[in-house]
Design a protein around this motif. Structure first.
Motif, PDB file in Angstrom:
ATOM      1  N   LEU A 159       0.890  -1.146   0.118  1.00 39.11           N
ATOM      2  CA  LEU A 159       0.036  -0.010   0.050  1.00 39.11           C
ATOM      3  C   LEU A 159       0.836   1.266  -0.129  1.00 39.11           C
ATOM      4  CD1 LEU A 159      -3.246   0.743   0.842  1.00 39.11           C
ATOM      5  CD2 LEU A 159      -2.118   1.497   2.862  1.00 39.11           C
ATOM      6  N   LEU A 160       1.919   1.221   0.761  1.00 35.95           N
ATOM      7  CA  LEU A 160       2.834   2.230   0.945  1.00 35.95           C
ATOM      8  C   LEU A 160       3.989   2.586  -0.027  1.00 35.95           C
ATOM      9  CD1 LEU A 160       3.066   2.539   4.727  1.00 35.95           C
ATOM     10  CD2 LEU A 160       1.543   3.678   3.339  1.00 35.95           C
ATOM     11  N   GLY A 161       4.129   1.384  -0.978  1.00 36.07           N
ATOM     12  CA  GLY A 161       5.231   1.577  -1.896  1.00 36.07           C
ATOM     13  C   GLY A 161       6.620   1.534  -1.478  1.00 36.07           C
ATOM     14  N   LEU A 162       6.509   0.392  -0.457  1.00 34.10           N
ATOM     15  CA  LEU A 162       7.957   0.317   0.364  1.00 34.10           C
ATOM     16  C   LEU A 162       8.461  -0.978   0.088  1.00 34.10           C
ATOM     17  CD1 LEU A 162       9.523   1.805   2.458  1.00 34.10           C
ATOM     18  CD2 LEU A 162       8.121   0.672   4.367  1.00 34.10           C
ATOM     19  N   TYR A 163       7.452  -2.010  -0.398  1.00 36.58           N
ATOM     20  CA  TYR A 163       7.993  -3.420  -0.599  1.00 36.58           C
ATOM     21  C   TYR A 163       9.009  -3.361  -2.034  1.00 36.58           C
ATOM     22  CZ  TYR A 163       7.963  -8.461  -1.757  1.00 36.58           C
ATOM     23  OH  TYR A 163       8.293  -9.585  -2.073  1.00 36.58           O
ATOM     24  N   ASP A 164      10.126  -3.971  -1.906  1.00 41.63           N
ATOM     25  CA  ASP A 164      11.039  -3.931  -3.058  1.00 41.63           C
ATOM     26  C   ASP A 164      11.046  -5.206  -3.991  1.00 41.63           C
ATOM     27  OD1 ASP A 164      12.127  -5.855  -1.462  1.00 41.63           O
ATOM     28  OD2 ASP A 164      14.040  -5.102  -1.704  1.00 41.63           O
ATOM     29  N   GLY A 165       9.844  -5.926  -3.812  1.00 43.06           N
ATOM     30  CA  GLY A 165       9.732  -7.228  -4.878  1.00 43.06           C
ATOM     31  C   GLY A 165       8.563  -6.935  -5.693  1.00 43.06           C
ATOM     32  N   HIS A 166       7.922  -8.125  -6.252  1.00 45.34           N
ATOM     33  CA  HIS A 166       6.881  -8.041  -7.327  1.00 45.34           C
ATOM     34  C   HIS A 166       5.787  -7.850  -6.605  1.00 45.34           C
ATOM     35  CE1 HIS A 166       4.305  -9.243 -10.372  1.00 45.34           C
ATOM     36  NE2 HIS A 166       3.928  -9.929  -9.801  1.00 45.34           N
ATOM     37  N   LEU A 167       4.931  -6.569  -7.144  1.00 48.30           N
ATOM     38  CA  LEU A 167       3.478  -6.348  -6.435  1.00 48.30           C
ATOM     39  C   LEU A 167       2.513  -7.257  -7.095  1.00 48.30           C
ATOM     40  CD1 LEU A 167       3.528  -4.040  -4.201  1.00 48.30           C
ATOM     41  CD2 LEU A 167       2.354  -2.836  -6.080  1.00 48.30           C
ATOM     42  N   PRO A 168       1.734  -7.961  -6.418  1.00 44.22           N
ATOM     43  CA  PRO A 168       0.747  -8.772  -6.832  1.00 44.22           C
ATOM     44  C   PRO A 168      -0.328  -7.817  -7.793  1.00 44.22           C
ATOM     45  CG  PRO A 168       1.271  -9.148  -4.704  1.00 44.22           C
ATOM     46  CD  PRO A 168       1.730  -8.122  -4.809  1.00 44.22           C
ATOM     47  N   LYS A 169      -1.072  -8.293  -8.732  1.00 44.09           N
ATOM     48  CA  LYS A 169      -2.141  -7.504  -9.412  1.00 44.09           C
ATOM     49  C   LYS A 169      -2.900  -7.021  -8.477  1.00 44.09           C
ATOM     50  CE  LYS A 169      -5.872  -8.913 -12.065  1.00 44.09           C
ATOM     51  NZ  LYS A 169      -6.356  -7.958 -13.410  1.00 44.09           N
ATOM     52  N   PHE A 170      -3.266  -7.440  -7.339  1.00 44.15           N
ATOM     53  CA  PHE A 170      -4.320  -7.085  -6.499  1.00 44.15           C
ATOM     54  C   PHE A 170      -4.149  -5.959  -5.532  1.00 44.15           C
ATOM     55  CE2 PHE A 170      -2.576 -11.136  -4.353  1.00 44.15           C
ATOM     56  CZ  PHE A 170      -2.311 -10.360  -3.303  1.00 44.15           C
ATOM     57  N   ALA A 171      -2.594  -5.803  -5.358  1.00 46.79           N
ATOM     58  CA  ALA A 171      -2.112  -4.604  -4.560  1.00 46.79           C
ATOM     59  C   ALA A 171      -2.160  -3.341  -5.332  1.00 46.79           C
ATOM     60  CB  ALA A 171      -0.989  -4.973  -3.903  1.00 46.79           C
ATOM     61  N   GLU A 172      -2.543  -2.140  -4.151  1.00 44.70           N
ATOM     62  CA  GLU A 172      -2.741  -0.912  -5.044  1.00 44.70           C
ATOM     63  C   GLU A 172      -1.899   0.019  -4.336  1.00 44.70           C
ATOM     64  OE1 GLU A 172      -4.696  -0.461  -7.728  1.00 44.70           O
ATOM     65  OE2 GLU A 172      -3.614   1.467  -7.940  1.00 44.70           O
ATOM     66  N   ARG A 173      -0.933   0.612  -5.118  1.00 45.78           N
ATOM     67  CA  ARG A 173      -0.141   1.649  -4.178  1.00 45.78           C
ATOM     68  C   ARG A 173      -0.698   2.997  -3.820  1.00 45.78           C
ATOM     69  NH1 ARG A 173       5.397   2.029  -7.362  1.00 45.78           N
ATOM     70  NH2 ARG A 173       5.660  -0.107  -6.723  1.00 45.78           N
ATOM     71  N   TYR A 174      -0.735   3.409  -2.689  1.00 47.50           N
ATOM     72  CA  TYR A 174      -1.353   4.618  -2.184  1.00 47.50           C
ATOM     73  C   TYR A 174      -0.202   5.676  -1.988  1.00 47.50           C
ATOM     74  CZ  TYR A 174      -6.361   3.017  -2.325  1.00 47.50           C
ATOM     75  OH  TYR A 174      -7.505   2.347  -2.689  1.00 47.50           O
ATOM     76  N   ALA A 175       1.000   5.226  -1.867  1.00 46.93           N
ATOM     77  CA  ALA A 175       2.008   6.020  -1.530  1.00 46.93           C
ATOM     78  C   ALA A 175       3.258   5.711  -1.958  1.00 46.93           C
ATOM     79  CB  ALA A 175       2.220   6.219  -0.007  1.00 46.93           C
ATOM     80  N   ASP A 176       4.503   6.436  -2.140  1.00 51.83           N
ATOM     81  CA  ASP A 176       5.701   5.989  -2.646  1.00 51.83           C
ATOM     82  C   ASP A 176       6.625   6.333  -1.490  1.00 51.83           C
ATOM     83  OD1 ASP A 176       7.598   5.565  -4.301  1.00 51.83           O
ATOM     84  OD2 ASP A 176       7.872   7.565  -5.000  1.00 51.83           O
ATOM     85  N   LEU A 177       6.734   5.475  -0.772  1.00 48.54           N
ATOM     86  CA  LEU A 177       7.877   5.600   0.685  1.00 48.54           C
ATOM     87  C   LEU A 177       9.303   5.223  -0.072  1.00 48.54           C
ATOM     88  CD1 LEU A 177       6.170   4.766   3.939  1.00 48.54           C
ATOM     89  CD2 LEU A 177       6.025   6.784   2.809  1.00 48.54           C
ATOM     90  N   ALA A 178       9.136   4.520  -0.881  1.00 46.45           N
ATOM     91  CA  ALA A 178      10.261   4.177  -1.424  1.00 46.45           C
ATOM     92  C   ALA A 178      11.105   5.432  -2.176  1.00 46.45           C
ATOM     93  CB  ALA A 178      10.344   2.912  -2.544  1.00 46.45           C
ATOM     94  N   GLY A 179      10.490   6.201  -2.768  1.00 44.09           N
ATOM     95  CA  GLY A 179      10.922   7.453  -3.357  1.00 44.09           C
ATOM     96  C   GLY A 179      11.205   8.213  -2.344  1.00 44.09           C
ATOM     97  N   THR A 180      10.385   8.534  -1.283  1.00 44.87           N
ATOM     98  CA  THR A 180      10.469   9.216  -0.245  1.00 44.87           C
ATOM     99  C   THR A 180      11.952   9.048   0.763  1.00 44.87           C
ATOM    100  OG1 THR A 180       7.998   9.562  -0.060  1.00 44.87           O
ATOM    101  CG2 THR A 180       9.517  10.031   1.989  1.00 44.87           C
ATOM    102  N   ILE A 181      12.150   7.865   0.822  1.00 39.18           N
ATOM    103  CA  ILE A 181      13.378   7.240   1.603  1.00 39.18           C
ATOM    104  C   ILE A 181      14.460   7.736   0.666  1.00 39.18           C
ATOM    105  CG2 ILE A 181      14.639   5.179   2.251  1.00 39.18           C
ATOM    106  CD1 ILE A 181      11.967   3.942   3.117  1.00 39.18           C
TER     107      ILE A 181
END
Ligand SMILES: Nc1nc(=O)c2c([nH]1)NC[C@@H]1CN(c3ccc(C(=O)N[C@@H](CCC(=O)O)C(=O)O)cc3)CN21
Ligand SMILES: CC(C)C(=O)C(=O)O
Ligand SMILES: [Mg+2]
Length: 280
Positions: A227-249
């Motif tokens: 949800l937060l865009g923090l996971y660094d692996g493959h995102l399943p189709k069902f997940a939805e990114r509501y933020a980009d914490l990786a970019g923020t970090i």
């Protein structure tokens, strides 16, 4: 039976398993994973349920799957989450290898989780295969959240969507009915096609919490790092990114790096004087 919470606060949470069980269709259940104290603190006020999921093996330990996760890891993270959760119901996953031997092993593991974390409930994967174990835990006073459909602890051939075709659909439904018979307070349905999720949700008297299982469920759960865009692996189709914490970090780390190299950091406000200002 009553548990003595060795070192863990007895659970004084606002929402308990009974409240989750009593959820009505007019208000979908909102559930997220939490593995750490600060994330639990931020999510607790807005969620009905916080899951300390064994997905933490992939999400924060960088493993390829959930199978190498241990009971000690789940207890350490469960304890961190219960230290901050005072509103949402807290559920801890029993990891692979901690319950499959049968009701005896499941009881031993679940008792440890409850006693050492102060969680409200445990979750284990499977339907018919774990019906007797779920019943044994509930009989011992340990509330259980079921988990059917895609079972990551048994995904030897990768994470495949379940319930396709007549046989697949029947298996997911039979597993759901088994979880209900064993008196779980709700069930997670993972990675299933919509008609199956709808049929299971209609057939069961307990709420269904979907992840990759359509809007036909009684509620939804997602992995918070997805949800937060923090996971660094493959995102399943069902997940939805509501933020980009990786970019923020990345951006914060780059700015600090630049400031250190230009000696803009540390500034005076980050520096100790010989004598604190204003003191004699
Ligand atoms: N970060 C993260 N998010 C999750 O939702 C999650 C985890 N980790 N770890 C444990 C399980 C594994 N999960 C997963 C992971 C990948 C897919 C996946 O890639 N599925 C394919 C569909 C394949 C098919 O159609 O059968 C996809 O493209 O979404 C599904 C569930 C869900 N859980
Ligand atoms: C994906 C959810 C349901 C889970 O079991 C986990 O996070 O481990
Ligand atoms: Mg899990």
């Amino acid at each position: 039976m009553k548990y003595d919470f060795r070192g863990a606060e007895p659970n004084r949470r606002h929402i308990g398993p009974g409240d989750i069980r009593a959820a009505t269709p007019d208000r979908p259940l909102v559930c997220l994973t939490a593995y750490t104290a600060p994330v639990a603190a931020y999510l607790d006020p807005v969620c009905d349920l916080l899951l300390v999921g064994d997905s933490l093996g992939m999400v924060i330990y960088g493993m390829d799957g959930t199978v190498g996760v241990t009971l000690d890891m789940m207890i350490a993270h469960g304890r961190a989450v219960t230290r901050r959760a005072r509103h949402a119901c807290v559920v801890v996953d029993l990891p692979a290898g901690s319950y499959e031997d049968g009701p005896g092993q499941a009881l031993e593991s679940a008792r440890r989780v409850m006693a050492e974390t102060g969680a409200d409930a445990v979750k284990l994967e499977g339907g018919i295969a774990v019906e007797a174990s779920i019943a044994a835990l509930v009989g011992d006073g340990i509330p259980v959240l079921g988990h059917i459909g895609l079972l990551p602890q048994h995904a030897e051939e990768g994470f495949r969507i379940q319930g396709r075709g007549e046989d697949g659909a029947r298996q997911v439904l039979e597993d759901g009915l088994a979880v209900e018979r064993a008196s779980a307070f709700a069930v997670v349905i993972e990675g299933t096609v919509e008609p199956v999720a709808r049929r299971v949700t209609e057939a069961l008297s307990i709420p269904t919490i979907g992840i990759g299982a359509s809007a036909a469920c009684s509620g939804q759960i997602l992995v918070t790092d997805d949800l937060l865009g923090l996971y660094d692996g493959h995102l399943p189709k069902f997940a939805e990114r509501y933020a980009d914490l990786a970019g923020t970090i990345r951006e914060a780390a780059q700015r600090w790096t630049d400031d250190v190299r230009s000696r803009a950091f540390p500034a005076e406000r980050n520096t100790y004087a010989e004598r604190p200002a204003g003191k004699v």
